[in-house]
Scaffold this motif. Structure first.
Motif, mmCIF file in Angstrom:
data_model
loop_
_atom_site.group_PDB
_atom_site.id
_atom_site.type_symbol
_atom_site.label_atom_id
_atom_site.label_comp_id
_atom_site.label_asym_id
_atom_site.label_seq_id
_atom_site.Cartn_x
_atom_site.Cartn_y
_atom_site.Cartn_z
ATOM 1 N N ILE A 1 16.411 -19.080 -15.044
ATOM 2 C CA ILE A 1 15.897 -19.857 -13.908
ATOM 3 C C ILE A 1 15.144 -21.087 -14.403
ATOM 4 O O ILE A 1 15.336 -22.199 -13.895
ATOM 5 N N GLU A 2 14.293 -20.900 -15.408
ATOM 6 C CA GLU A 2 13.530 -22.036 -15.951
ATOM 7 C C GLU A 2 14.456 -23.078 -16.571
ATOM 8 O O GLU A 2 14.262 -24.283 -16.401
ATOM 9 N N GLU A 3 15.461 -22.625 -17.301
ATOM 10 C CA GLU A 3 16.412 -23.553 -17.911
ATOM 11 C C GLU A 3 17.193 -24.321 -16.844
ATOM 12 O O GLU A 3 17.440 -25.527 -16.991
ATOM 13 N N THR A 4 17.584 -23.621 -15.770
ATOM 14 C CA THR A 4 18.325 -24.269 -14.681
ATOM 15 C C THR A 4 17.453 -25.302 -13.973
ATOM 16 O O THR A 4 17.912 -26.408 -13.646
ATOM 17 N N LYS A 5 16.192 -24.949 -13.725
ATOM 18 C CA LYS A 5 15.266 -25.887 -13.086
ATOM 19 C C LYS A 5 15.031 -27.113 -13.971
ATOM 20 O O LYS A 5 14.959 -28.242 -13.476
ATOM 21 N N ASN A 6 14.916 -26.895 -15.255
ATOM 22 C CA ASN A 6 14.728 -28.027 -16.182
ATOM 23 C C ASN A 6 15.957 -28.932 -16.194
ATOM 24 O O ASN A 6 15.836 -30.162 -16.233
ATOM 25 N N SER A 7 17.147 -28.330 -16.160
ATOM 26 C CA SER A 7 18.378 -29.128 -16.119
ATOM 27 C C SER A 7 18.439 -29.952 -14.842
ATOM 28 O O SER A 7 18.851 -31.119 -14.857
ATOM 29 N N LEU A 8 18.027 -29.346 -13.732
ATOM 30 C CA LEU A 8 18.002 -30.061 -12.455
ATOM 31 C C LEU A 8 16.984 -31.195 -12.476
ATOM 32 O O LEU A 8 17.261 -32.302 -12.003
ATOM 33 N N SER A 9 15.829 -30.935 -13.058
ATOM 34 C CA SER A 9 14.781 -31.959 -13.139
ATOM 35 C C SER A 9 15.210 -33.149 -13.994
ATOM 36 O O SER A 9 14.891 -34.304 -13.677
ATOM 37 N N ASP A 10 15.947 -32.871 -15.072
ATOM 38 C CA ASP A 10 16.359 -33.942 -15.997
ATOM 39 C C ASP A 10 17.251 -34.983 -15.325
ATOM 40 O O ASP A 10 17.250 -36.154 -15.715
ATOM 41 N N ILE A 11 18.032 -34.556 -14.332
ATOM 42 C CA ILE A 11 18.976 -35.487 -13.693
ATOM 43 C C ILE A 11 18.650 -35.723 -12.217
ATOM 44 O O ILE A 11 19.437 -36.342 -11.500
ATOM 45 N N SER A 12 17.491 -35.253 -11.772
ATOM 46 C CA SER A 12 17.178 -35.216 -10.341
ATOM 47 C C SER A 12 17.199 -36.579 -9.660
ATOM 48 O O SER A 12 17.594 -36.693 -8.498
ATOM 49 N N LYS A 13 16.779 -37.626 -10.346
ATOM 50 C CA LYS A 13 16.618 -38.927 -9.685
ATOM 51 C C LYS A 13 17.791 -39.880 -9.901
ATOM 52 O O LYS A 13 17.809 -40.979 -9.350
ATOM 53 N N TYR A 14 18.775 -39.495 -10.712
ATOM 54 C CA TYR A 14 19.939 -40.348 -10.930
ATOM 55 C C TYR A 14 20.899 -40.235 -9.754
ATOM 56 O O TYR A 14 21.229 -39.130 -9.322
ATOM 57 N N ASN A 15 21.365 -41.370 -9.255
ATOM 58 C CA ASN A 15 22.267 -41.373 -8.106
ATOM 59 C C ASN A 15 23.693 -41.648 -8.567
ATOM 60 O O ASN A 15 24.136 -42.782 -8.657
ATOM 61 N N ASP A 16 24.379 -40.586 -8.888
ATOM 62 C CA ASP A 16 25.778 -40.650 -9.297
ATOM 63 C C ASP A 16 26.480 -39.449 -8.670
ATOM 64 O O ASP A 16 25.958 -38.326 -8.720
#
Length: 290
Positions: free
Chosen positions: A93-108
């Protein structure tokens, strides 16, 4: 055929509990075999065989202790397995949340599809709480389906021109979010904060907004047919050009009848009696159910 089985066998061998399971299996088999054969052994071998303390009584006591330790082994093995699985789930869960956070603001679009996939993966791990400000999942072709979020903070969520299907929010903070030009089917929002959220030009047919804080929300040119907004705070809400046919606003508070009458259609809308009288006086074309 042997090659097809090899990956599965390698996966079993590489499991962290493989060696423990192997030792336990050998221990279990030996204990069961000797316990099952003990009546025969005690009759034909043990009565005539003795070396120091290694007599019949010793072997009886030993087998009793071995069987008792099997129970302990199973009990602590199950407890260890549950504890390890819980840690593995927490780490995932923590790894998935971190992966989501890393790309959260990119609009692609490709990345936005990946973000939706990560959210679904969190749901699969029974994680329904996310804190992610200004998360961007916008874009035609992006679809969020069968997602459930509870007590999540998604302030500033960017989800313009996307497709929702069977998405459930409860006690979530979505203030200042953008849902413009989106299709939101089977949307449910319960006790959510939706201050200044923009739903302009979206299809919200049948959507549920119960006990929500919708102050300053924009529903202009929306399709809100058969939507439910009961018990919600509708202070400064913009309904201009919206389709409110069969919409349920029962027990909603801070309704401005003048602003409500700017909607394109209001036929068979469900209102509290006082608000209904105000609407009747302002819009003679509105049909109400008898």
């Amino acid at each position: 055929m042997p090659d097809a089985k090899k990956p599965s066998f390698d996966k079993i061998k590489s499991h962290p509990y493989a060696s423990i399971f192997l030792v336990f299996s050998i221990y279990l088999i030996i204990t069961i075999i000797f316990s099952s054969l003990f009546p025969w052994l005690s009759k034909h071998i043990l009565p005539n065989t003795s070396l120091g303390i290694y007599n019949k009584d010793f072997w009886i006591n030993l087998l009793i202790n071995l069987n008792a330790s099997l129970i302990d082994f199973i009990f602590f093995g199950i407890a260890l397995f549950i504890f390890q699985r819980r840690n593995e789930r927490k780490t995932l869960i923590e790894e998935t949340k971190n992966s989501l956070s890393d790309i959260s603001k990119y609009n692609d679009v490709t990345l936005n599809l990946k973000k939706v996939g990560l959210i679904r993966r969190l749901n699969e791990q029974k994680c329904h709480t996310i804190t992610m400000h200004r998360l961007n999942i916008s874009g035609s072709g992006v679809e969020m389906r069968d997602v459930k979020l509870i007590d999540s903070d998604l302030t500033g969520l960017e989800s313009e021109s996307i497709y929702f299907n069977t998405v459930y929010f409860e006690k979530c903070n979505l203030k200042s979010s953008n849902f413009q030009r989106s299709k939101l089917r089977n949307l449910t929002m319960l006790d959510c904060t939706l201050k200044n959220v923009n739903f302009s030009h979206s299809n919200l047919k049948g959507a549920i907004f119960k006990e929500c804080r919708l102050m300053g929300a924009k529903f202009n040119n929306c399709n809100l047919q058969s939507a439910i907004l009961s018990g919600s705070n509708l202070e400064r809400v913009d309904f201009e050009g919206a389709n409110l046919n069969f919409c349920n606003l029962k027990s909603a508070i801070n309704i401005n009848a003048t602003e409500l009458c700017k909607a394109a259609t209001l036929n068979y809308i469900v209102l509290d009696p006082i608000v209904e009288l105000q609407v009747r006086s302002l819009r003679g074309d509105v049909k109400f159910s008898r």
